[in-house]
Scaffold this motif. Structure first.
Motif, PDB file in Angstrom:
ATOM      1  N   TRP A 563       0.831  -1.209   0.000  1.00  0.00           N
ATOM      2  CA  TRP A 563       0.000   0.000   0.000  1.00  0.00           C
ATOM      3  C   TRP A 563       0.862   1.254   0.000  1.00  0.00           C
ATOM      4  O   TRP A 563       0.594   2.209  -0.758  1.00  0.00           O
ATOM      5  CB  TRP A 563      -0.921  -0.004   1.214  1.00  0.00           C
ATOM      6  CG  TRP A 563      -1.623   1.310   1.429  1.00  0.00           C
ATOM      7  CD1 TRP A 563      -2.680   1.798   0.726  1.00  0.00           C
ATOM      8  CD2 TRP A 563      -1.299   2.309   2.412  1.00  0.00           C
ATOM      9  NE1 TRP A 563      -3.043   3.040   1.206  1.00  0.00           N
ATOM     10  CE2 TRP A 563      -2.212   3.373   2.239  1.00  0.00           C
ATOM     11  CE3 TRP A 563      -0.330   2.404   3.410  1.00  0.00           C
ATOM     12  CZ2 TRP A 563      -2.174   4.517   3.031  1.00  0.00           C
ATOM     13  CZ3 TRP A 563      -0.299   3.542   4.201  1.00  0.00           C
ATOM     14  CH2 TRP A 563      -1.213   4.582   4.020  1.00  0.00           C
ATOM     15  N   VAL A 587      -9.009   9.112   0.128  1.00  0.00           N
ATOM     16  CA  VAL A 587      -8.242   8.094  -0.590  1.00  0.00           C
ATOM     17  C   VAL A 587      -7.272   7.320   0.302  1.00  0.00           C
ATOM     18  O   VAL A 587      -7.219   6.087   0.227  1.00  0.00           O
ATOM     19  CB  VAL A 587      -7.518   8.723  -1.796  1.00  0.00           C
ATOM     20  CG1 VAL A 587      -6.509   7.747  -2.415  1.00  0.00           C
ATOM     21  CG2 VAL A 587      -8.539   9.150  -2.846  1.00  0.00           C
ATOM     22  N   SER A 591      -8.162   3.368   0.468  1.00  0.00           N
ATOM     23  CA  SER A 591      -7.215   2.517  -0.257  1.00  0.00           C
ATOM     24  C   SER A 591      -6.454   1.608   0.695  1.00  0.00           C
ATOM     25  O   SER A 591      -6.146   0.461   0.353  1.00  0.00           O
ATOM     26  CB  SER A 591      -6.243   3.379  -1.071  1.00  0.00           C
ATOM     27  OG  SER A 591      -5.445   4.187  -0.229  1.00  0.00           O
ATOM     28  N   CYS A 595      -6.451  -2.323   0.170  1.00  0.00           N
ATOM     29  CA  CYS A 595      -5.157  -2.964  -0.097  1.00  0.00           C
ATOM     30  C   CYS A 595      -4.833  -4.016   0.959  1.00  0.00           C
ATOM     31  O   CYS A 595      -4.355  -5.109   0.637  1.00  0.00           O
ATOM     32  CB  CYS A 595      -4.050  -1.916  -0.159  1.00  0.00           C
ATOM     33  SG  CYS A 595      -3.988  -0.984  -1.707  1.00  0.00           S
ATOM     34  N   PHE A 646     -10.514  -2.864 -10.381  1.00  0.00           N
ATOM     35  CA  PHE A 646     -10.282  -1.556  -9.759  1.00  0.00           C
ATOM     36  C   PHE A 646      -9.743  -0.550 -10.770  1.00  0.00           C
ATOM     37  O   PHE A 646      -9.911   0.662 -10.580  1.00  0.00           O
ATOM     38  CB  PHE A 646      -9.336  -1.692  -8.564  1.00  0.00           C
ATOM     39  CG  PHE A 646     -10.044  -2.003  -7.279  1.00  0.00           C
ATOM     40  CD1 PHE A 646     -10.567  -0.996  -6.491  1.00  0.00           C
ATOM     41  CD2 PHE A 646     -10.215  -3.313  -6.869  1.00  0.00           C
ATOM     42  CE1 PHE A 646     -11.245  -1.280  -5.318  1.00  0.00           C
ATOM     43  CE2 PHE A 646     -10.889  -3.616  -5.691  1.00  0.00           C
ATOM     44  CZ  PHE A 646     -11.410  -2.594  -4.912  1.00  0.00           C
ATOM     45  N   GLU A 659      -8.427   8.105  -8.254  1.00  0.00           N
ATOM     46  CA  GLU A 659      -7.270   7.982  -7.360  1.00  0.00           C
ATOM     47  C   GLU A 659      -7.326   6.685  -6.562  1.00  0.00           C
ATOM     48  O   GLU A 659      -6.317   5.979  -6.432  1.00  0.00           O
ATOM     49  CB  GLU A 659      -7.211   9.198  -6.428  1.00  0.00           C
ATOM     50  CG  GLU A 659      -6.837  10.484  -7.154  1.00  0.00           C
ATOM     51  CD  GLU A 659      -6.858  11.711  -6.267  1.00  0.00           C
ATOM     52  OE1 GLU A 659      -6.213  12.711  -6.607  1.00  0.00           O
ATOM     53  OE2 GLU A 659      -7.543  11.678  -5.213  1.00  0.00           O
ATOM     54  N   MET A 660      -8.497   6.368  -6.036  1.00  0.00           N
ATOM     55  CA  MET A 660      -8.612   5.148  -5.244  1.00  0.00           C
ATOM     56  C   MET A 660      -8.431   3.912  -6.117  1.00  0.00           C
ATOM     57  O   MET A 660      -7.759   2.951  -5.725  1.00  0.00           O
ATOM     58  CB  MET A 660      -9.956   5.097  -4.531  1.00  0.00           C
ATOM     59  CG  MET A 660     -10.075   3.916  -3.571  1.00  0.00           C
ATOM     60  SD  MET A 660     -11.537   4.012  -2.539  1.00  0.00           S
ATOM     61  CE  MET A 660     -12.814   3.802  -3.767  1.00  0.00           C
ATOM     62  N   VAL A 663      -4.635   3.428  -6.842  1.00  0.00           N
ATOM     63  CA  VAL A 663      -3.833   2.965  -5.705  1.00  0.00           C
ATOM     64  C   VAL A 663      -4.117   1.501  -5.398  1.00  0.00           C
ATOM     65  O   VAL A 663      -3.188   0.703  -5.189  1.00  0.00           O
ATOM     66  CB  VAL A 663      -4.094   3.850  -4.461  1.00  0.00           C
ATOM     67  CG1 VAL A 663      -3.399   3.263  -3.234  1.00  0.00           C
ATOM     68  CG2 VAL A 663      -3.597   5.264  -4.702  1.00  0.00           C
ATOM     69  N   VAL A 664      -5.386   1.112  -5.379  1.00  0.00           N
ATOM     70  CA  VAL A 664      -5.716  -0.272  -5.035  1.00  0.00           C
ATOM     71  C   VAL A 664      -5.237  -1.222  -6.119  1.00  0.00           C
ATOM     72  O   VAL A 664      -4.686  -2.294  -5.828  1.00  0.00           O
ATOM     73  CB  VAL A 664      -7.231  -0.430  -4.802  1.00  0.00           C
ATOM     74  CG1 VAL A 664      -7.587  -1.890  -4.530  1.00  0.00           C
ATOM     75  CG2 VAL A 664      -7.680   0.440  -3.631  1.00  0.00           C
TER      76      VAL A 664
END
Length: 711
Positions: A563, A587, A591, A595, A646, A659-660, A663-664
């Motif tokens: 993460w 976020v 996230s 994660c 995702f 954004e989320m 990242v995931v």
């Protein structure tokens, strides 16, 4: 993902003799399961279709429950005129507006007044002109309108403003226009997300299975799970007034498709193996479920418990996402252990065509040999791999230092709608005055004193009373600094401090900048509360499954590192590459939950397989390589599917979703192909039996293992 049975054929229990009575029952059970799910589907469809109407995307749904700005937003709606549609007609001509331009604005306002009931502004309003004379804005407000009528009204007004003379820009802004455009974006997300996610999952299943029919079976099962989950969530909204936003329903869709497909991949892989060992499809499926059941329960349990930790968050959208996501995961589990097995058994071996698994046929060589080679490299250079991989994740994590600042209200969309462009014109032309002022609500009896205190506050340029009702008075305050700037944030903080000197006024400060400040501070508090809670819950689940503190901490540290690296990569991409003006405060927390809860499943699968091998009598080092070889292929496929789902979020028109999703997806891929494959395996190799401390396996004598193989 738990105790999935991937033992080689010689270690599987003997095939029991056939039972005629059991065979008859086995043939009837799939039909009963199919009938039951058809009944559920018929009952759920009407309620699932109503979930969209039950979603709440107004500002309060995305604000902290206990924040001052949230109280302002709620009270404002109750004041007379609280349901009005506040709009701004914006004109701009480089070099200066002409008399004809102003006459045109007057005619357009008159036409608007003829079509709609205006509660403020309108014909005869001189408007406000910028210092350079190039921009003018005319505020006006429509009377109370239903949601659909409001959208139609904004659309009609935009048609009136279309086709201005050459060189003149005419645009519609204001809170009402922003709300209509945001609602249009939200409405477009549901269908787009569902179609895109289904398409990607279908493509990946076709590539994975290389069968013209098999890919469709898990996809149908996932669709049933999605309908059931939407119906259940709709029931929760009606029964418990649960806050469900478009973002949370979108995340639920992604979770159902991602996690549900992962469960299907694990089950089908185990079922395919059992079909080579057992003559009847029903027997093979029962054996597959016995092997996969603990894995699927562990996976869904970890994710669901992690998501439910979000109930502790104060942010309405985050706390509502917890149970919504958990419902999605549990519905996916229910379908994948009942409906999917029934469909596969009823379709028989032919569903795997052209790669039909025949009874007694050997397992084909494939990905296992690839991951065996990876294991060989780990056994030869475990220290170098562990150090290099850890340094790589650490360097990526440093990118988090370059994450953009807080996301402004006008920067929430990846594609700028008309209202945002209008408000940007206002912000550029009137840096000293926002189109959406700081809103103060105070006791009506003390309103005059509140205005005096506001004007005496450093950074305040103007303060004037507005609407009143219900014992409250609304006061509009304009900061001297540009909207959503550091100066305006300082003004909001100073205003709150100054008004606290008059407690009898019960004054509360809201508005866009105050909301952004409350959102940021509440998100920070939520992180301090929820993140340790998630870590504790996941650590307890790991401890119960693995009976080892060291192994549990190792897996937890690995997913946290994934993460951190994913957030760092976001810092290098969000601003410079994707052009995002800020980071949504939600976020980091959301996230992290995804994660950790999703990523740790793959580590559980690997480590639990290691434990089974050790219990079978091999050394921990040999078990680490065997676990990598036997679990590598199916978990790699599952990781790609989950990351891909995702990635669909990353393509949505809302910055928070993009954004989320980024990242995931990156975190899952890092965990699948680097952390689980190399770092966890090399760390387990180096720790040897100490990885099981303080469990009894840590006290077993070490068994020698040949480099690159199982000893």
């Amino acid at each position: 993902m738990g105790a999935l049975d991937t033992r080689p054929p010689e270690s599987v229990e003997p095939v029991p003799p056939p039972d005629p009575g059991g065979s008859r029952r086995g043939r009837a059970l799939p039909w009963l399961v199919l009938g039951a799910w058809l009944a559920v589907l018929l009952l759920a469809l009407p309620f699932a279709g109503r979930l969209g109407d039950a979603t709440a995307d107004e500002g309060v749904a995305y604000l902290p429950d206990s924040a001052e700005s949230t109280e302002v937003a709620r009270l404002t709606e109750l004041l007379p005129g609280g349901d009005t549609t506040d709009l701004l007609l914006v004109q701009q001509r480089p070099g200066g507006l002409t008399a004809a331009d102003r006459e045109l604005a007057g005619r357009r306002l008159a036409e608007i007044a003829e079509r709609f009931e205006l509660t403020a502004g309108g014909p005869g309003d001189a408007g406000l002109t910028s210092a350079d004379g190039a921009t003018a804005l005319y505020p006006f407000a429509l009377g109370e309108l239903a949601e659909e009528a409001r959208a139609e009204a904004v659309g009609e007004i935009r048609e009136l403003l279309a086709g201005p003379p050459a060189g003149l820009t005419m645009a519609l802004g204001g809170g009402g226009a922003l709300g209509v455009d945001a609602e249009a974006v939200f409405e477009s997300i549901d269908v787009t997300l569902m179609l895109a996610t289904a398409g990607i999952v279908a493509l990946l299943l076709v590539v994975t299975y290389r069968s013209p029919l098999l890919w469709l079976v898990p996809l149908v099962a996932v669709g049933v799970a999605a309908v059931a989950a939407m119906a259940v969530v709709y029931g929760l909204v009606r029964l418990f007034d649960l806050t469900v936003t478009t973002m949370s329903s979108s995340v639920m869709t992604v979770l159902i498709f991602g996690a549900g497909t992962d469960y299907a991949l694990l089950l089908v892989a185990r079922y395919r193996e059992e079909l080579r060992r057992r003559p009847a499809a029903g027997e093979a499926m029962r054996a597959a479920l016995r092997g996969c059941g603990p894995a699927l329960l562990a996976s869904s349990g970890t994710v669901s418990l992690g998501l439910l930790c979000l109930l502790a968050a104060d942010l309405n959208s985050s706390s509502g996402l917890g149970p919504v996501g958990a419902v999605g995961v549990l519905c996916a589990l229910a379908v994948m252990v009942t409906l999917l097995p029934a469909l596969l058994v009823l379709l028989g071996r032919g569903v795997f065509w052209p790669l039909v698994p025949r009874f007694g046929a050997p397992a084909p060589a494939g990905r296992g040999s690839f991951f065996a080679r990876l294991g060989s490299s780990v056994s030869r250079r475990p220290v170098a791999i562990l150090v290099a991989g850890s340094l790589f994740l650490g360097v990526l994590s440093l990118g988090a230092l370059r994450l953009p600042g807080p996301l402004g209200e006008l920067d929430n969309f990846t594609d700028r709608p008309d209202s945002v462009r209008a408000m940007e014109l206002v912000a550029d032309a009137f840096p000293e005055r926002s189109g959406q002022p700081i809103t103060v609500l105070a006791d009506a009896e003390h309103a005059a004193r509140v205005v005096e205190l506001a004007l005496a506050t450093e950074g305040v340029a103007e303060a004037e009373p507005a609407r009143a009702g219900g014992g409250w008075r609304e006061i509009e305050v304009f900061a001297a600094d540009p909207p959503e700037s550091a100066g305006e944030r300082a003004t909001v903080a100073a205003l709150r401090e100054r008004l606290a000197e008059l407690p009898a006024a019960r004054a509360v400060v809201g508005g866009p900048t105050a909301q952004a400040m409350d959102l940021s501070s509440t998100s920070a508090r939520d992180q301090l509360l929820v993140i340790p809670l998630v870590l504790l819950v996941v650590l307890l689940v790991l401890g119960v499954l693995l009976r080892s503190l060291v192994a549990s901490v190792l897996l937890l540290a690995a997913v946290v590192a994934s993460w951190g690296a994913a957030m760092g990569l976001g810092g290098l991409v969000f601003g410079p590459v994707l052009g995002f003006a800020g980071l949504d405060p939600q976020v980091p927390l959301l996230s992290f939950v995804f994660c950790v809860a999703l990523g740790v499943d793959y580590g559980i699968f690997l480590m639990h397989r290691m434990r089974e091998e050790v219990l079978g009598g091999v050394s921990t080092r040999a078990a680490a390589l065997a676990a990598l070889r036997t679990t590598g292929g199916v978990i790699a496929s599952a990781g790609v599917v989950l990351a891909a789902t995702f990635c669909v979020l990353a393509g949505m028109p809302m910055v928070v979703m993009a954004e989320m999703g980024f990242v995931v997806a990156v975190g899952v891929l890092l965990d699948t192909f680097l952390v689980r494959t190399y770092l966890v395996t090399s760390a387990s190799w180096l720790l040897d039996r100490r990885v099981w401390w303080p469990g009894r396996l840590a006290r077993r004598p070490a068994v020698p293992v040949r480099a690159g193989g199982v000893g």
